[in-house]
Write a protein that holds these residues in place. Structure first.
Motif, PDB file in Angstrom:
ATOM      1  N   LEU A  50       0.841  -1.200   0.000  1.00 55.41           N
ATOM      2  CA  LEU A  50       0.000   0.000   0.000  1.00 55.41           C
ATOM      3  C   LEU A  50       0.874   1.248   0.000  1.00 55.41           C
ATOM      4  CD1 LEU A  50      -2.672  -0.992   2.637  1.00 55.41           C
ATOM      5  CD2 LEU A  50      -3.018  -0.723   0.184  1.00 55.41           C
ATOM      6  N   MET A  51       0.456   2.270  -0.725  1.00 54.72           N
ATOM      7  CA  MET A  51       1.212   3.513  -0.779  1.00 54.72           C
ATOM      8  C   MET A  51       0.629   4.529   0.198  1.00 54.72           C
ATOM      9  SD  MET A  51       3.497   2.629  -2.621  1.00 54.72           S
ATOM     10  CE  MET A  51       4.303   4.200  -2.410  1.00 54.72           C
ATOM     11  N   THR A  52       1.418   5.526   0.509  1.00 53.54           N
ATOM     12  CA  THR A  52       1.025   6.505   1.512  1.00 53.54           C
ATOM     13  C   THR A  52       0.362   7.727   0.906  1.00 53.54           C
ATOM     14  OG1 THR A  52       3.164   7.580   1.397  1.00 53.54           O
ATOM     15  CG2 THR A  52       2.929   5.790   2.974  1.00 53.54           C
ATOM     16  N   THR A  53       0.273   7.797  -0.393  1.00 52.75           N
ATOM     17  CA  THR A  53      -0.341   8.967  -1.003  1.00 52.75           C
ATOM     18  C   THR A  53      -1.286   8.531  -2.122  1.00 52.75           C
ATOM     19  OG1 THR A  53       0.065  10.972  -2.272  1.00 52.75           O
ATOM     20  CG2 THR A  53       1.711   9.226  -2.467  1.00 52.75           C
ATOM     21  N   ALA A  54      -2.434   9.166  -2.167  1.00 53.68           N
ATOM     22  CA  ALA A  54      -3.421   8.815  -3.189  1.00 53.68           C
ATOM     23  C   ALA A  54      -3.122   9.520  -4.509  1.00 53.68           C
ATOM     24  CB  ALA A  54      -4.812   9.190  -2.711  1.00 53.68           C
ATOM     25  N   SER A  55      -2.175  10.476  -4.487  1.00 53.86           N
ATOM     26  CA  SER A  55      -1.899  11.256  -5.688  1.00 53.86           C
ATOM     27  C   SER A  55      -1.107  10.459  -6.720  1.00 53.86           C
ATOM     28  CB  SER A  55      -1.131  12.526  -5.325  1.00 53.86           C
ATOM     29  OG  SER A  55       0.135  12.190  -4.801  1.00 53.86           O
ATOM     30  N   ILE A  56      -0.485   9.335  -6.285  1.00 56.17           N
ATOM     31  CA  ILE A  56       0.289   8.530  -7.222  1.00 56.17           C
ATOM     32  C   ILE A  56      -0.616   7.440  -7.781  1.00 56.17           C
ATOM     33  CG2 ILE A  56       2.323   7.074  -7.493  1.00 56.17           C
ATOM     34  CD1 ILE A  56       3.527   8.454  -5.135  1.00 56.17           C
ATOM     35  N   SER A  57      -0.794   7.439  -9.074  1.00 57.11           N
ATOM     36  CA  SER A  57      -1.698   6.467  -9.666  1.00 57.11           C
ATOM     37  C   SER A  57      -0.974   5.492 -10.579  1.00 57.11           C
ATOM     38  CB  SER A  57      -2.812   7.185 -10.439  1.00 57.11           C
ATOM     39  OG  SER A  57      -2.246   8.056 -11.392  1.00 57.11           O
ATOM     40  N   ALA A  58      -0.068   5.990 -11.400  1.00 59.49           N
ATOM     41  CA  ALA A  58       0.638   5.111 -12.339  1.00 59.49           C
ATOM     42  C   ALA A  58       1.512   4.128 -11.575  1.00 59.49           C
ATOM     43  CB  ALA A  58       1.486   5.951 -13.283  1.00 59.49           C
ATOM     44  N   ASN A  59       1.581   2.907 -12.072  1.00 56.92           N
ATOM     45  CA  ASN A  59       2.330   1.861 -11.379  1.00 56.92           C
ATOM     46  C   ASN A  59       3.815   2.207 -11.285  1.00 56.92           C
ATOM     47  OD1 ASN A  59       2.159  -0.682 -10.057  1.00 56.92           O
ATOM     48  ND2 ASN A  59       3.239  -1.593 -11.785  1.00 56.92           N
ATOM     49  N   THR A  60       4.350   2.823 -12.344  1.00 54.08           N
ATOM     50  CA  THR A  60       5.764   3.192 -12.316  1.00 54.08           C
ATOM     51  C   THR A  60       6.028   4.228 -11.231  1.00 54.08           C
ATOM     52  OG1 THR A  60       5.325   4.827 -14.041  1.00 54.08           O
ATOM     53  CG2 THR A  60       6.175   2.677 -14.742  1.00 54.08           C
ATOM     54  N   ASP A  61       5.111   5.176 -11.049  1.00 58.16           N
ATOM     55  CA  ASP A  61       5.258   6.186 -10.006  1.00 58.16           C
ATOM     56  C   ASP A  61       5.176   5.558  -8.623  1.00 58.16           C
ATOM     57  OD1 ASP A  61       5.600   8.209 -11.801  1.00 58.16           O
ATOM     58  OD2 ASP A  61       3.493   8.799 -11.832  1.00 58.16           O
TER      59      ASP A  61
ATOM     60  N   LYS B  42       8.167  15.868  -2.758  1.00 60.90           N
ATOM     61  CA  LYS B  42       6.961  16.336  -3.452  1.00 60.90           C
ATOM     62  C   LYS B  42       5.716  15.641  -2.929  1.00 60.90           C
ATOM     63  CE  LYS B  42       4.867  16.443  -8.064  1.00 60.90           C
ATOM     64  NZ  LYS B  42       5.043  16.083  -9.488  1.00 60.90           N
ATOM     65  N   ASN B  43       5.805  14.318  -2.735  1.00 62.68           N
ATOM     66  CA  ASN B  43       4.625  13.573  -2.327  1.00 62.68           C
ATOM     67  C   ASN B  43       4.362  13.624  -0.835  1.00 62.68           C
ATOM     68  OD1 ASN B  43       3.430  12.058  -4.770  1.00 62.68           O
ATOM     69  ND2 ASN B  43       5.626  11.851  -5.017  1.00 62.68           N
ATOM     70  N   GLU B  44       5.365  13.986  -0.047  1.00 57.55           N
ATOM     71  CA  GLU B  44       5.153  14.136   1.388  1.00 57.55           C
ATOM     72  C   GLU B  44       4.641  15.528   1.744  1.00 57.55           C
ATOM     73  OE1 GLU B  44       5.412  12.174   4.043  1.00 57.55           O
ATOM     74  OE2 GLU B  44       5.873  10.366   2.911  1.00 57.55           O
ATOM     75  N   THR B  45       5.141  16.552   1.071  1.00 58.81           N
ATOM     76  CA  THR B  45       4.780  17.931   1.433  1.00 58.81           C
ATOM     77  C   THR B  45       3.752  18.541   0.485  1.00 58.81           C
ATOM     78  OG1 THR B  45       6.545  18.925   0.099  1.00 58.81           O
ATOM     79  CG2 THR B  45       7.103  18.274   2.356  1.00 58.81           C
ATOM     80  N   LYS B  46       3.605  17.945  -0.712  1.00 62.56           N
ATOM     81  CA  LYS B  46       2.689  18.471  -1.744  1.00 62.56           C
ATOM     82  C   LYS B  46       3.081  19.884  -2.176  1.00 62.56           C
ATOM     83  CE  LYS B  46       0.165  14.759  -1.255  1.00 62.56           C
ATOM     84  NZ  LYS B  46       0.936  14.120  -0.187  1.00 62.56           N
TER      85      LYS B  46
ATOM     86  N   HIS C  80       6.710  26.724   5.476  1.00 64.63           N
ATOM     87  CA  HIS C  80       7.400  25.731   4.664  1.00 64.63           C
ATOM     88  C   HIS C  80       8.641  25.209   5.382  1.00 64.63           C
ATOM     89  CE1 HIS C  80       9.912  24.375   1.132  1.00 64.63           C
ATOM     90  NE2 HIS C  80       8.777  23.725   0.930  1.00 64.63           N
ATOM     91  N   PHE C  81       9.380  26.099   6.032  1.00 63.37           N
ATOM     92  CA  PHE C  81      10.565  25.694   6.804  1.00 63.37           C
ATOM     93  C   PHE C  81      10.179  24.683   7.875  1.00 63.37           C
ATOM     94  CE2 PHE C  81      13.580  25.962  10.238  1.00 63.37           C
ATOM     95  CZ  PHE C  81      14.816  26.154   9.627  1.00 63.37           C
ATOM     96  N   ASN C  82       9.111  24.983   8.611  1.00 62.58           N
ATOM     97  CA  ASN C  82       8.686  24.093   9.702  1.00 62.58           C
ATOM     98  C   ASN C  82       8.130  22.766   9.183  1.00 62.58           C
ATOM     99  OD1 ASN C  82       9.420  25.972  11.679  1.00 62.58           O
ATOM    100  ND2 ASN C  82       7.432  27.002  11.575  1.00 62.58           N
ATOM    101  N   GLU C  83       7.438  22.810   8.048  1.00 68.90           N
ATOM    102  CA  GLU C  83       6.934  21.571   7.449  1.00 68.90           C
ATOM    103  C   GLU C  83       8.082  20.641   7.072  1.00 68.90           C
ATOM    104  OE1 GLU C  83       4.592  22.821   4.165  1.00 68.90           O
ATOM    105  OE2 GLU C  83       2.928  23.547   5.403  1.00 68.90           O
ATOM    106  N   ASN C  84       9.141  21.214   6.550  1.00 70.08           N
ATOM    107  CA  ASN C  84      10.302  20.405   6.192  1.00 70.08           C
ATOM    108  C   ASN C  84      11.003  19.868   7.426  1.00 70.08           C
ATOM    109  OD1 ASN C  84      11.217  20.431   3.095  1.00 70.08           O
ATOM    110  ND2 ASN C  84      10.067  22.288   3.556  1.00 70.08           N
ATOM    111  N   ALA C  85      11.052  20.688   8.481  1.00 75.12           N
ATOM    112  CA  ALA C  85      11.640  20.219   9.739  1.00 75.12           C
ATOM    113  C   ALA C  85      10.863  19.031  10.286  1.00 75.12           C
ATOM    114  CB  ALA C  85      11.655  21.358  10.758  1.00 75.12           C
ATOM    115  N   GLU C  86       9.530  19.120  10.243  1.00 75.04           N
ATOM    116  CA  GLU C  86       8.698  18.018  10.734  1.00 75.04           C
ATOM    117  C   GLU C  86       8.876  16.760   9.893  1.00 75.04           C
ATOM    118  OE1 GLU C  86       6.960  17.848  13.539  1.00 75.04           O
ATOM    119  OE2 GLU C  86       7.832  19.808  13.954  1.00 75.04           O
ATOM    120  N   LEU C  87       9.069  16.942   8.590  1.00 74.31           N
ATOM    121  CA  LEU C  87       9.273  15.789   7.718  1.00 74.31           C
ATOM    122  C   LEU C  87      10.565  15.059   8.081  1.00 74.31           C
ATOM    123  CD1 LEU C  87       8.550  14.048   5.287  1.00 74.31           C
ATOM    124  CD2 LEU C  87       9.679  15.741   3.823  1.00 74.31           C
ATOM    125  N   TRP C  88      11.632  15.813   8.304  1.00 71.80           N
ATOM    126  CA  TRP C  88      12.907  15.191   8.682  1.00 71.80           C
ATOM    127  C   TRP C  88      12.792  14.514  10.046  1.00 71.80           C
ATOM    128  CZ3 TRP C  88      16.830  14.230   5.538  1.00 71.80           C
ATOM    129  CH2 TRP C  88      16.948  14.992   4.369  1.00 71.80           C
TER     130      TRP C  88
END
Length: 439
Positions: A68-79, A134-138, A289-297
């Motif tokens: 299962l993938m974590t994002t619904a935005s990816i549809s193509a199998n290669t992606d 891209k897929n984590e922060t959109k 945006h800075f804080n979103e990236n900090a949370e991602l890391w």
């Protein structure tokens, strides 16, 4: 009675199973996606990560397609497969960073080993890194790194009009230099190589004049921490602004990125205008945006604790990997001794107290491992000779002599403040006792 107990036991087991499944649900935003993917793709990860210098995560086989993938935005199998590979790469980055030795002699030996191997730029790994963000922060760095009328509801901030869109040149840039301020740059003779890149990032209005041979001259974007204004009376007077303009802005150009609050923006603009030939533009950092990236890391364990936040330098390294086809790091070295045993100051242009607010030692491990994966090239060599010399056995101090002196001054000030507070408490207590009188 027995049947009831059996039924109750089965219900308890079912509840525990459901809770376990929920805690491991890849669709749960708090789940460690990378860990789950690695656990379900152990064969692929083991095969591809035996030699970290040749790791290419774009070649991980298309096994376990039911993941299962974590994002619904990816549809193509290669992606889908590319995102899986990206998550595996980020988990691998986390794991090899944790395995980095903590003892400083072992750490230096490990670093010397990294630079004994030839570096190669890995385009595939860079694409996976960008896909992961891209897929984590959109969001993308080009549109989000500064406040604009496109990414905020406001048209102005602190009395200045926000640009309609990002003032950065349209990416990608062929090559970028990200220039830190470590004293390891002194004597490096890296200036020419730094200036040859298409875009140059610098930090906190670092001085350039007099250091061009080692740090270059070109600047496209530099950051400005508002704390620097404390040395200039927060620009409260005309003389403060003149001194700030003369000492910190004299050799600056390009975009000045700052996370400044409204209060000091106009004062800073006044100081910039004192330079009649100014080629500087003040832009406001997008701290969301800075804080979103900090949370991602933090979420992926790459920033270790909640108390610590990534440095601005680390944020712009991530930015450069997104905007530039090839990234080169200079002056990122949070130690007071080089690999060859030279004493080096905290900054190449001044002495400053070293703070532990940033997780610098962990960040350099991350950056060195990003170097190993071909995401960027980490420079600590003499750029003229290209040599990295390692001299084992040299003790490494936690802070430089100047920083130690500065720390002592701060401690004295704190002691004075504590004494004053303590004396006031004594006076208040004595006053109360005098009012109450003897028992």
């Amino acid at each position: 009675m027995i049947a009831k107990r059996i039924f109750g036991l089965l219900s308890l087991v079912s509840m525990i199973s459901l809770l376990w499944m929920a805690s491991n649900n890849p669709l749960d935003k708090k789940a460690n996606y990378g860990r789950l993917i690695v656990e379900r793709s152990k064969t692929a990860v083991t095969m591809e990560t035996e030699n970290p210098f040749t790791t290419n995560f774009s070649k991980i086989p298309n096994s376990n397609r039911s993941l299962l993938m974590t994002t619904a935005s990816i549809s193509a199998n290669t992606d889908v497969m590319n995102y899986k590979r990206a998550a595996v790469m980020m988990t691998y980055l986390h794991n090899i960073t944790l395995k980095f030795p903590t003892r400083i002699d072992e750490f230096f030996s490990n670093v010397a080993g990294i630079f004994s191997n030839p570096w190669s730029h890995d385009v595939n790994n860079m694409e996976l890194f960008r896909l992961f963000y891209k897929n984590e922060t959109k969001k993308n760095f080009y549109d989000s790194v500064m406040l604009t009328q496109r990414n905020t509801v406001n048209t102005s901030y602190g009395g200045i009009e926000l640009p309609k869109e990002s003032l950065l040149p349209r990416p990608p840039y062929k090559s970028c230099s990200v220039v830190g301020s470590s004293g390891i740059l002194l004597g490096s003779k890296c200036g020419r190589l730094i200036d040859e890149k298409d875009f140059v990032f610098r930090f906190n209005l670092a001085s350039i004049a007099g250091f061009e041979e080692d740090v270059g001259r070109k600047t496209n974007m530099t950051t400005m921490n508002p704390s620097i204004l404390t040395r200039f009376g927060m620009l409260a007077s005309a003389s403060n602004r003149t001194e700030f303009s003369r000492s910190k802005l004299a050799d600056q150009e390009g975009l000045i990125w700052t996370p400044m609050t409204n209060r000091y923006i106009n004062r800073t603009l006044d100081a910039i205008e004192l330079r009649n030939d100014s080629h500087m533009t003040l832009v406001i950092g997008n701290m969301n945006h800075f804080n979103e990236n900090a949370e991602l890391w933090k979420k992926y364990g790459l920033i270790r604790t909640k108390r610590l936040r990534p440095t601005t330098g680390f944020y712009f390294v991530s930015c450069a990997v997104h905007l530039c086809s090839e990234v080169h790091l200079y002056g990122f070295w949070p130690f007071t001794t080089s690999l060859d045993g030279r004493d080096i100051p905290a900054h190449y242009y001044d002495d400053i107290i070293i703070t532990k607010y940033h997780d610098a030692s962990h960040e350099i491990k991350l950056l060195l491992n990003m170097h190993r994966l071909g995401l960027l090239k980490f420079h600590i060599e003499n750029c003229e000779t290209g040599n990295v010399t390692y001299v084992p056995g040299r003790p490494v101090r936690a802070v430089s002599a100047a920083a130690t002196n500065g720390t002592k001054k701060v401690r004295k000030i704190i002691k004075k403040i504590i004494k004053k507070v303590y004396r006031k408490k004594i006076k208040v207590t004595q006053g109360k006792n005098d009012q109450e009188g003897p028992n």
